[in-house]
Motif scaffolding. Structure first.
Motif, PDB file in Angstrom:
ATOM      1  N   ILE A 141       0.850  -1.191   0.000  1.00  0.00           N
ATOM      2  CA  ILE A 141       0.000   0.000   0.000  1.00  0.00           C
ATOM      3  C   ILE A 141       0.889   1.246   0.000  1.00  0.00           C
ATOM      4  O   ILE A 141       1.868   1.301   0.746  1.00  0.00           O
ATOM      5  N   SER A 142       0.540   2.216  -0.831  1.00  0.00           N
ATOM      6  CA  SER A 142       1.316   3.469  -0.828  1.00  0.00           C
ATOM      7  C   SER A 142       0.645   4.476   0.098  1.00  0.00           C
ATOM      8  O   SER A 142      -0.539   4.355   0.430  1.00  0.00           O
ATOM      9  N   SER A 143       1.400   5.481   0.504  1.00  0.00           N
ATOM     10  CA  SER A 143       0.833   6.449   1.453  1.00  0.00           C
ATOM     11  C   SER A 143      -0.331   7.224   0.839  1.00  0.00           C
ATOM     12  O   SER A 143      -1.246   7.626   1.548  1.00  0.00           O
ATOM     13  N   GLU A 144      -0.314   7.410  -0.477  1.00  0.00           N
ATOM     14  CA  GLU A 144      -1.429   8.108  -1.129  1.00  0.00           C
ATOM     15  C   GLU A 144      -2.753   7.392  -0.875  1.00  0.00           C
ATOM     16  O   GLU A 144      -3.794   8.028  -0.735  1.00  0.00           O
ATOM     17  N   GLN A 145      -2.702   6.081  -0.832  1.00  0.00           N
ATOM     18  CA  GLN A 145      -3.935   5.324  -0.606  1.00  0.00           C
ATOM     19  C   GLN A 145      -4.514   5.579   0.787  1.00  0.00           C
ATOM     20  O   GLN A 145      -5.723   5.530   0.969  1.00  0.00           O
ATOM     21  N   PHE A 146      -3.634   5.875   1.749  1.00  0.00           N
ATOM     22  CA  PHE A 146      -4.115   6.217   3.088  1.00  0.00           C
ATOM     23  C   PHE A 146      -4.742   7.594   3.107  1.00  0.00           C
ATOM     24  O   PHE A 146      -5.675   7.856   3.852  1.00  0.00           O
ATOM     25  N   ARG A 147      -4.182   8.488   2.306  1.00  0.00           N
ATOM     26  CA  ARG A 147      -4.628   9.879   2.309  1.00  0.00           C
ATOM     27  C   ARG A 147      -6.092  10.050   1.953  1.00  0.00           C
ATOM     28  O   ARG A 147      -6.699  11.045   2.312  1.00  0.00           O
ATOM     29  N   THR A 148      -6.649   9.105   1.206  1.00  0.00           N
ATOM     30  CA  THR A 148      -8.054   9.235   0.833  1.00  0.00           C
ATOM     31  C   THR A 148      -8.957   9.156   2.066  1.00  0.00           C
ATOM     32  O   THR A 148     -10.079   9.646   2.031  1.00  0.00           O
ATOM     33  N   GLY A 149      -8.450   8.523   3.137  1.00  0.00           N
ATOM     34  CA  GLY A 149      -9.259   8.358   4.339  1.00  0.00           C
ATOM     35  C   GLY A 149     -10.313   7.261   4.193  1.00  0.00           C
ATOM     36  O   GLY A 149     -11.051   6.985   5.127  1.00  0.00           O
ATOM     37  N   VAL A 174       4.747   5.883   5.765  1.00  0.00           N
ATOM     38  CA  VAL A 174       3.357   6.347   5.678  1.00  0.00           C
ATOM     39  C   VAL A 174       2.916   6.993   6.990  1.00  0.00           C
ATOM     40  O   VAL A 174       1.954   7.751   7.015  1.00  0.00           O
ATOM     41  N   TYR A 175       3.622   6.677   8.060  1.00  0.00           N
ATOM     42  CA  TYR A 175       3.210   7.219   9.352  1.00  0.00           C
ATOM     43  C   TYR A 175       3.799   8.587   9.634  1.00  0.00           C
ATOM     44  O   TYR A 175       3.472   9.223  10.613  1.00  0.00           O
ATOM     45  N   MET A 176       4.680   9.015   8.762  1.00  0.00           N
ATOM     46  CA  MET A 176       5.389  10.262   9.018  1.00  0.00           C
ATOM     47  C   MET A 176       4.612  11.463   8.487  1.00  0.00           C
ATOM     48  O   MET A 176       3.840  11.355   7.554  1.00  0.00           O
ATOM     49  N   GLY A 177       4.860  12.579   9.103  1.00  0.00           N
ATOM     50  CA  GLY A 177       4.299  13.829   8.608  1.00  0.00           C
ATOM     51  C   GLY A 177       2.803  13.930   8.803  1.00  0.00           C
ATOM     52  O   GLY A 177       2.292  13.704   9.888  1.00  0.00           O
ATOM     53  N   TRP A 178       2.106  14.191   7.737  1.00  0.00           N
ATOM     54  CA  TRP A 178       0.647  14.406   7.742  1.00  0.00           C
ATOM     55  C   TRP A 178      -0.117  13.245   8.356  1.00  0.00           C
ATOM     56  O   TRP A 178       0.314  12.105   8.314  1.00  0.00           O
ATOM     57  N   GLY A 179      -1.256  13.535   8.857  1.00  0.00           N
ATOM     58  CA  GLY A 179      -2.304  12.587   9.243  1.00  0.00           C
ATOM     59  C   GLY A 179      -1.935  11.232   9.803  1.00  0.00           C
ATOM     60  O   GLY A 179      -2.488  10.222   9.377  1.00  0.00           O
ATOM     61  N   ALA A 180      -1.015  11.201  10.765  1.00  0.00           N
ATOM     62  CA  ALA A 180      -0.690   9.911  11.381  1.00  0.00           C
ATOM     63  C   ALA A 180      -1.934   9.298  12.017  1.00  0.00           C
ATOM     64  O   ALA A 180      -2.056   8.078  12.117  1.00  0.00           O
ATOM     65  N   ASP A 181      -2.866  10.159  12.434  1.00  0.00           N
ATOM     66  CA  ASP A 181      -4.098   9.659  13.066  1.00  0.00           C
ATOM     67  C   ASP A 181      -4.985   8.927  12.059  1.00  0.00           C
ATOM     68  O   ASP A 181      -5.602   7.917  12.385  1.00  0.00           O
ATOM     69  N   VAL A 182      -5.033   9.427  10.821  1.00  0.00           N
ATOM     70  CA  VAL A 182      -5.818   8.762   9.769  1.00  0.00           C
ATOM     71  C   VAL A 182      -5.226   7.381   9.498  1.00  0.00           C
ATOM     72  O   VAL A 182      -5.951   6.390   9.378  1.00  0.00           O
ATOM     73  N   VAL A 183      -3.911   7.318   9.426  1.00  0.00           N
ATOM     74  CA  VAL A 183      -3.243   6.043   9.174  1.00  0.00           C
ATOM     75  C   VAL A 183      -3.543   5.072  10.313  1.00  0.00           C
ATOM     76  O   VAL A 183      -3.947   3.926  10.083  1.00  0.00           O
ATOM     77  N   ALA A 184      -3.383   5.535  11.528  1.00  0.00           N
ATOM     78  CA  ALA A 184      -3.606   4.666  12.693  1.00  0.00           C
ATOM     79  C   ALA A 184      -5.045   4.154  12.708  1.00  0.00           C
ATOM     80  O   ALA A 184      -5.295   2.969  12.947  1.00  0.00           O
ATOM     81  N   GLU A 185      -5.983   5.045  12.426  1.00  0.00           N
ATOM     82  CA  GLU A 185      -7.396   4.678  12.428  1.00  0.00           C
ATOM     83  C   GLU A 185      -7.680   3.625  11.353  1.00  0.00           C
ATOM     84  O   GLU A 185      -8.356   2.623  11.607  1.00  0.00           O
ATOM     85  N   THR A 186      -7.160   3.865  10.158  1.00  0.00           N
ATOM     86  CA  THR A 186      -7.353   2.940   9.039  1.00  0.00           C
ATOM     87  C   THR A 186      -6.767   1.571   9.370  1.00  0.00           C
ATOM     88  O   THR A 186      -7.410   0.536   9.159  1.00  0.00           O
TER      89      THR A 186
END
Ligand code: C2E
Ligand code: CA
Ligand code: CA
Ligand code: CA
Length: 275
Positions: free
Chosen positions: A118-126, A154-166
């Motif tokens: 999975i790429s970090s972009e895929q996490f960004r969609t939420g 993928v956990y770095m920088g922006w939205g670590a909370d979105v990643v963790a939640e996903t």
């Protein structure tokens, strides 16, 4: 320009223009190739050392280029760095992997689990967890046949909370979470506390001189003490396998067993090796 250094004036050279143009051309070709269905997955076995059985396969993207033959991701890395194209390639990966898993289930092929990168972009969609749940349901593939591999970055920088939640949502649904290229990113140890990790994948750069590598031993012990399985990638030589076995590594993957192979070869591999 990011490698230019803080105090260096970056001059726009003609050769850089060519690089930009080459990148644009590559992205254009990839966009077309996606539409033409030229992207597919190859599958590399992951072997469980204790059981001496195939534990599963990692799905790795390949471009069946009409002129250049089968190309690995290194030949189209820019596409994985492009927001739109990395999302499209992510879609292709899931469609291919789930369609293939469905076929293997119907044919009685004991493939274990398939791990999708999975790429970090895929996490960004939420929406990643919801997307995956919908796709699993559509293909009628049980969640416990799927692993997702995410790199630490993928956990770095922006939205670590979105990643963790996903990640938590997927884990709760039965999807295994593998932390890829462990040790090569930033803040490795901190990541292990932020969300569930089922598998630690040791990068091949560590594995390839495992015979005198305290890091590999430390990661194996760390995984064991945290209840994770440790997977070593890039195992090419019998000596590497012997060292990893002696250290108590759980699973291994590498050319010593098999290179990534087309889906059509998987059933025969499983039959010969044992599932
Ligand atoms: P990765 O996830 O770390 O995958 C492992 C890479 O190591 C694969 O390269 C695999 O072919 C290679 N490998 C496995 N065993 C050996 C070995 O014994 N020796 C050597 N030298 N190499 C070995 P590959 O297939 O070229 O993929 C490169 C990277 O591209 C992957 O690294 C992953 O980061 C990315 N990638 C591949 N498929 C996908 C995908 O569907 N989605 C995303 N987002 N990234 C992907
Ligand atoms: Ca991977
Ligand atoms: Ca890896
Ligand atoms: Ca790697």
């Amino acid at each position: 320009a990011k490698s230019g250094g803080r105090n260096r004036c970056v001059i726009f050279k003609p050769s850089m223009r060519t690089q930009v143009e080459q990148r644009i051309e590559l992205l254009r070709e990839v966009r077309l190739a996606i539409a033409q269905g030229e992207f597919d997955l190859y599958y590399q076995p992951v072997v469980d050392l204790e059981a001496n059985r195939v534990a599963g396969f990692e799905a790795l993207m390949r471009w069946n280029h009409p002129e250049q033959g089968v190309l690995p991701p290194a030949a189209f890395m820019a596409a994985f760095e492009d927001t739109d194209l990395s999302l499209q390639l992510g879609e292709v990966a899931f469609e291919r992997a789930l369609g293939q898993m469905r076929a293997w289930i119907d044919e009685g092929v004991e493939f274990g689990r398939v791990a999708v990168n999975i790429s970090s972009e895929q996490f960004r969609t939420g929406r990643l967890a919801k997307d995956i749940a919908e796709k699993l349901a559509a293909w009628k593939v049980p969640a416990d046949k799927l692993t997702i591999e995410v790199t630490e970055n993928v956990y770095m920088g922006w939205g670590a909370d979105v990643v963790a939640e996903t990640v938590c949502e997927l884990h709760a649904a039965g999807v295994l979470i593998a932390l890829d290229d462990f040790g090569t990113g930033y803040a490795s140890l901190a990541n292990l506390r932020q969300f569930p990790v089922d598998r630690l994948k040791i990068d091949k750069s560590f594995v390839q001189n495992v015979e005198d590598d305290a890091i590999v031993r430390a990661v194996i012990n760390l995984g064991a003490s945290m209840g994770m399985k440790v997977v070593a990638e890039g195992v090419e030589k019998p000596e590497q396998l012997a060292a990893l076995t002696a250290y108590g590594c759980d699973q291994v993957q590498g050319y010593h067993f098999a290179k990534p192979m087309p889906a059509a070869q998987v059933a025969a591999f499983v039959k010969a090796f044992g599932a």
